[in-house]
Design a protein around this motif. Structure first.
Motif, PDB file in Angstrom:
ATOM      1  N   HIS A 104       0.858  -1.132  -0.081  1.00 25.71           N
ATOM      2  CA  HIS A 104      -0.007   0.008  -0.029  1.00 25.71           C
ATOM      3  C   HIS A 104       0.680   1.258   0.030  1.00 25.71           C
ATOM      4  CE1 HIS A 104      -3.185   2.803   0.526  1.00 25.71           C
ATOM      5  NE2 HIS A 104      -2.733   3.162   1.784  1.00 25.71           N
ATOM      6  N   LYS A 105       1.998   1.369   0.816  1.00 25.47           N
ATOM      7  CA  LYS A 105       2.909   2.522   0.718  1.00 25.47           C
ATOM      8  C   LYS A 105       3.405   2.602  -0.248  1.00 25.47           C
ATOM      9  CE  LYS A 105       3.655   2.688   5.970  1.00 25.47           C
ATOM     10  NZ  LYS A 105       4.545   2.731   6.890  1.00 25.47           N
ATOM     11  N   ALA A 106       4.159   1.508  -0.807  1.00 31.31           N
ATOM     12  CA  ALA A 106       4.888   1.653  -2.064  1.00 31.31           C
ATOM     13  C   ALA A 106       4.144   2.123  -3.401  1.00 31.31           C
ATOM     14  CB  ALA A 106       5.434   0.206  -2.557  1.00 31.31           C
ATOM     15  N   GLU A 107       2.776   1.585  -3.530  1.00 28.94           N
ATOM     16  CA  GLU A 107       1.993   2.067  -4.381  1.00 28.94           C
ATOM     17  C   GLU A 107       1.596   3.518  -4.363  1.00 28.94           C
ATOM     18  OE1 GLU A 107      -1.905   0.438  -7.133  1.00 28.94           O
ATOM     19  OE2 GLU A 107      -1.391  -0.398  -4.834  1.00 28.94           O
ATOM     20  N   SER A 108       1.214   3.942  -2.974  1.00 27.25           N
ATOM     21  CA  SER A 108       1.066   5.582  -2.710  1.00 27.25           C
ATOM     22  C   SER A 108       2.043   6.201  -3.337  1.00 27.25           C
ATOM     23  CB  SER A 108       0.419   5.361  -1.207  1.00 27.25           C
ATOM     24  OG  SER A 108      -0.647   4.689  -0.961  1.00 27.25           O
ATOM     25  N   ALA A 109       3.222   5.758  -2.918  1.00 23.94           N
ATOM     26  CA  ALA A 109       4.400   6.461  -3.360  1.00 23.94           C
ATOM     27  C   ALA A 109       4.664   6.748  -4.847  1.00 23.94           C
ATOM     28  CB  ALA A 109       5.557   6.087  -2.913  1.00 23.94           C
ATOM     29  N   ILE A 110       4.217   5.403  -5.638  1.00 24.61           N
ATOM     30  CA  ILE A 110       4.267   5.385  -6.846  1.00 24.61           C
ATOM     31  C   ILE A 110       3.274   6.161  -7.511  1.00 24.61           C
ATOM     32  CG2 ILE A 110       4.018   4.093  -8.982  1.00 24.61           C
ATOM     33  CD1 ILE A 110       5.018   1.722  -7.471  1.00 24.61           C
ATOM     34  N   VAL A 111       2.115   6.324  -7.053  1.00 19.20           N
ATOM     35  CA  VAL A 111       0.864   6.944  -7.580  1.00 19.20           C
ATOM     36  C   VAL A 111       1.143   8.576  -7.199  1.00 19.20           C
ATOM     37  CG1 VAL A 111      -1.496   7.952  -7.298  1.00 19.20           C
ATOM     38  CG2 VAL A 111      -0.771   5.510  -7.342  1.00 19.20           C
ATOM     39  N   ALA A 112       1.714   9.037  -6.238  1.00 20.68           N
ATOM     40  CA  ALA A 112       2.231  10.338  -5.859  1.00 20.68           C
ATOM     41  C   ALA A 112       3.308  10.968  -6.744  1.00 20.68           C
ATOM     42  CB  ALA A 112       2.679  10.246  -3.994  1.00 20.68           C
ATOM     43  N   GLY A 113       3.908  10.142  -7.449  1.00 17.27           N
ATOM     44  CA  GLY A 113       4.996  10.635  -8.245  1.00 17.27           C
ATOM     45  C   GLY A 113       6.171  10.527  -8.100  1.00 17.27           C
ATOM     46  N   VAL A 114       6.747   9.290  -7.482  1.00 17.81           N
ATOM     47  CA  VAL A 114       8.066   8.978  -7.509  1.00 17.81           C
ATOM     48  C   VAL A 114       8.460   9.008  -8.833  1.00 17.81           C
ATOM     49  CG1 VAL A 114      10.010   7.145  -6.842  1.00 17.81           C
ATOM     50  CG2 VAL A 114       7.918   7.536  -5.455  1.00 17.81           C
ATOM     51  N   LYS A 115       9.548   9.904  -9.316  1.00 15.74           N
ATOM     52  CA  LYS A 115       9.959   9.978 -10.752  1.00 15.74           C
ATOM     53  C   LYS A 115      10.762   9.078 -11.237  1.00 15.74           C
ATOM     54  CE  LYS A 115       8.118  14.141 -10.565  1.00 15.74           C
ATOM     55  NZ  LYS A 115       6.852  14.586 -11.461  1.00 15.74           N
ATOM     56  N   MET A 116      10.459   8.689 -12.323  1.00 23.49           N
ATOM     57  CA  MET A 116      11.087   7.403 -12.683  1.00 23.49           C
ATOM     58  C   MET A 116      12.440   7.450 -13.337  1.00 23.49           C
ATOM     59  SD  MET A 116       8.320   5.323 -14.563  1.00 23.49           S
ATOM     60  CE  MET A 116       7.276   6.804 -15.693  1.00 23.49           C
ATOM     61  N   ASN A 117      12.738   8.822 -13.626  1.00 25.83           N
ATOM     62  CA  ASN A 117      14.172   9.185 -13.957  1.00 25.83           C
ATOM     63  C   ASN A 117      14.879  10.012 -13.190  1.00 25.83           C
ATOM     64  OD1 ASN A 117      12.517  11.414 -14.293  1.00 25.83           O
ATOM     65  ND2 ASN A 117      13.068  12.007 -16.438  1.00 25.83           N
ATOM     66  N   ASP A 118      14.310  10.156 -11.865  1.00 23.58           N
ATOM     67  CA  ASP A 118      15.047  10.750 -10.954  1.00 23.58           C
ATOM     68  C   ASP A 118      16.371   9.899 -10.346  1.00 23.58           C
ATOM     69  OD1 ASP A 118      15.738  12.094  -8.618  1.00 23.58           O
ATOM     70  OD2 ASP A 118      13.690  12.599  -7.815  1.00 23.58           O
ATOM     71  N   SER A 119      17.371  10.669 -10.097  1.00 24.37           N
ATOM     72  CA  SER A 119      18.523   9.936  -9.659  1.00 24.37           C
ATOM     73  C   SER A 119      18.531   9.420  -8.140  1.00 24.37           C
ATOM     74  CB  SER A 119      19.734  10.793  -9.622  1.00 24.37           C
ATOM     75  OG  SER A 119      19.274  11.994  -9.139  1.00 24.37           O
ATOM     76  N   ARG A 120      17.457  10.014  -7.381  1.00 25.98           N
ATOM     77  CA  ARG A 120      17.018   9.672  -6.176  1.00 25.98           C
ATOM     78  C   ARG A 120      16.708   8.390  -6.104  1.00 25.98           C
ATOM     79  NH1 ARG A 120      13.557  14.304  -3.791  1.00 25.98           N
ATOM     80  NH2 ARG A 120      12.905  14.213  -5.874  1.00 25.98           N
ATOM     81  N   THR A 121      16.056   7.868  -7.273  1.00 20.08           N
ATOM     82  CA  THR A 121      15.429   6.482  -7.362  1.00 20.08           C
ATOM     83  C   THR A 121      16.637   5.437  -7.439  1.00 20.08           C
ATOM     84  OG1 THR A 121      14.639   6.482  -9.637  1.00 20.08           O
ATOM     85  CG2 THR A 121      13.076   7.590  -8.212  1.00 20.08           C
ATOM     86  N   ARG A 122      17.557   5.774  -7.829  1.00 21.62           N
ATOM     87  CA  ARG A 122      18.646   4.935  -8.380  1.00 21.62           C
ATOM     88  C   ARG A 122      19.220   4.350  -6.991  1.00 21.62           C
ATOM     89  NH1 ARG A 122      18.419   3.550 -13.637  1.00 21.62           N
ATOM     90  NH2 ARG A 122      17.384   5.000 -14.812  1.00 21.62           N
ATOM     91  N   LEU A 123      19.280   2.885  -6.665  1.00 22.95           N
ATOM     92  CA  LEU A 123      20.086   2.699  -5.540  1.00 22.95           C
ATOM     93  C   LEU A 123      21.584   2.844  -5.706  1.00 22.95           C
ATOM     94  CD1 LEU A 123      18.261  -0.511  -4.341  1.00 22.95           C
ATOM     95  CD2 LEU A 123      17.853   1.858  -3.509  1.00 22.95           C
ATOM     96  N   PRO A 124      22.328   3.303  -4.517  1.00 20.40           N
ATOM     97  CA  PRO A 124      23.741   3.575  -4.754  1.00 20.40           C
ATOM     98  C   PRO A 124      24.463   2.181  -5.083  1.00 20.40           C
ATOM     99  CG  PRO A 124      23.123   3.568  -2.400  1.00 20.40           C
ATOM    100  CD  PRO A 124      21.853   3.553  -3.279  1.00 20.40           C
ATOM    101  N   SER A 125      25.298   2.052  -5.872  1.00 16.52           N
ATOM    102  CA  SER A 125      25.925   0.846  -6.082  1.00 16.52           C
ATOM    103  C   SER A 125      27.459   0.621  -5.257  1.00 16.52           C
ATOM    104  CB  SER A 125      26.349   0.885  -7.920  1.00 16.52           C
ATOM    105  OG  SER A 125      27.231   1.792  -8.032  1.00 16.52           O
ATOM    106  N   LEU A 126      27.750  -0.422  -5.264  1.00 18.07           N
ATOM    107  CA  LEU A 126      29.175  -0.731  -4.536  1.00 18.07           C
ATOM    108  C   LEU A 126      30.142  -0.787  -5.487  1.00 18.07           C
ATOM    109  CD1 LEU A 126      27.803  -2.554  -1.323  1.00 18.07           C
ATOM    110  CD2 LEU A 126      28.811  -0.419  -1.341  1.00 18.07           C
ATOM    111  N   ASN A 127      31.448  -0.132  -5.452  1.00 19.17           N
ATOM    112  CA  ASN A 127      32.440  -0.352  -6.634  1.00 19.17           C
ATOM    113  C   ASN A 127      33.487  -0.595  -5.693  1.00 19.17           C
ATOM    114  OD1 ASN A 127      34.136  -0.526  -8.524  1.00 19.17           O
ATOM    115  ND2 ASN A 127      34.259   1.735  -8.914  1.00 19.17           N
ATOM    116  N   ILE A 128      33.572  -2.084  -5.467  1.00 17.33           N
ATOM    117  CA  ILE A 128      34.745  -2.593  -4.846  1.00 17.33           C
ATOM    118  C   ILE A 128      36.209  -2.652  -5.454  1.00 17.33           C
ATOM    119  CG2 ILE A 128      35.527  -4.422  -3.131  1.00 17.33           C
ATOM    120  CD1 ILE A 128      33.134  -3.024  -2.260  1.00 17.33           C
ATOM    121  N   LYS A 129      36.990  -1.727  -5.298  1.00 19.39           N
ATOM    122  CA  LYS A 129      38.100  -1.752  -5.674  1.00 19.39           C
ATOM    123  C   LYS A 129      39.106  -2.614  -5.127  1.00 19.39           C
ATOM    124  CE  LYS A 129      37.525   2.809  -7.910  1.00 19.39           C
ATOM    125  NZ  LYS A 129      37.967   4.253  -8.010  1.00 19.39           N
ATOM    126  N   ASP A 130      39.274  -2.421  -3.614  1.00 20.27           N
ATOM    127  CA  ASP A 130      40.171  -3.236  -2.898  1.00 20.27           C
ATOM    128  C   ASP A 130      39.224  -3.927  -1.830  1.00 20.27           C
ATOM    129  OD1 ASP A 130      42.043  -4.392  -1.039  1.00 20.27           O
ATOM    130  OD2 ASP A 130      43.133  -2.415  -1.112  1.00 20.27           O
TER     131      ASP A 130
END
Length: 251
Positions: A77-103
């Motif tokens: 219910h909460k997730a769908e409400s957020a989607i309906v409210a306009g979580v922007k599909m191309n908003d960088s905030r919707t992209r989870l941070p990736s882990l770049n393990i160099k060492d």
């Protein structure tokens, strides 16, 4: 992300039982629920992309208080409400941070438990992780890291390690990690360990109880068997005959 334990569904055992319910749990059950939720939301909102959906499910999930696993419980219910409210599909905030393990070795010292987990997985996958390091990682505060470590250990290699596996099983608070310790001990069963196994027949974790059942099944002529149940309210009663048998045996 799903409620990993006590998942209810219509009664599905081989015999009829009116209006009763069955229980299942574990990653298999959680995966099925998350997949179903994703399919429902993607079909209802065709323009929704995977990153936005992932963001909505993780951000608007309900935290499980007093539980070591950091993943939230899905709240559709909460997730769908957020989607309906306009979580922007191309908003960088919707992209989870990736882990770049160099060492990977350096990342094992990170304060981020996921970075430590990915680093340990990387070392294990590349066969760069010593058994000594795996034992050290079993002291990590994160159950995710501990799961990776005990999985990579696979099983005790000698009597000393076997004793440590039993000690770790006793001290481990997180059910999934306990299940992996029990599974490791199950790999080379000993017929003289019955008194160590039977007390675990009351553990809340299905995997631990399954290991008890498999151990006893290895010696059907010597030990009573454990009736497995998914019903959390029946765990104690199904284990009671075993506990009583062990008590009588000790007497």
């Amino acid at each position: 992300m799903a409620p990993r334990v006590f998942l209810t569904l219509p009664f599905c055992e081989s015999h009829e039982e009116g209006d009763g319910v069955s229980y299942y749990w574990g990653t298999s059950g959680a995966s099925a629920l998350v997949t179903g939720v994703a399919a429902y939301l993607l079909s209802k909102y065709p323009s929704l992309d995977a990153n936005t959906l992932r963001y909505a499910l993780t951000t608007y999930g309900d935290p499980l208080h007093g539980y070591e696993n950091p993943a939230p419980r899905i709240n559709v219910h909460k997730a769908e409400s957020a989607i309906v409210a306009g979580v922007k599909m191309n908003d960088s905030r919707t992209r989870l941070p990736s882990l770049n393990i160099k060492d990977a070795t350096a990342s094992l010292q990170s304060r981020d438990e996921m970075e430590r987990a990915v680093a340990l997985s990387t070392l294990v996958r590349n066969q760069l992780c010593s058994r000594e390091l795996l034992w050290q990682c079993l002291n990590d505060p994160s159950p995710v890291v501990r799961k990776i470590a005990v999985s990579a250990l696979e099983k005790p290699l000698n009597e000393q390690e076997r004793d440590i596996f039993w000690e770790r099983l006793e001290k481990e608070a997180e059910g999934g990690v306990r299940g992996l310790f029990a599974y490791g001990l199950l790999q080379d069963v000993r017929d003289n360990e019955c008194a160590k196994w039977i007390p675990w027949s009351t553990d809340i974790n299905w995997s631990v109880r399954w290991c008890v059942s498999e151990y006893l099944a290895s010696f059907p002529d010597s030990y009573p068997q454990l009736e497995m149940t998914y019903d959390p309210d029946s765990i104690i009663s199904t284990a009671a005959p075993l506990i009583q048998w062990l008590k009588d045996k000790r007497s």
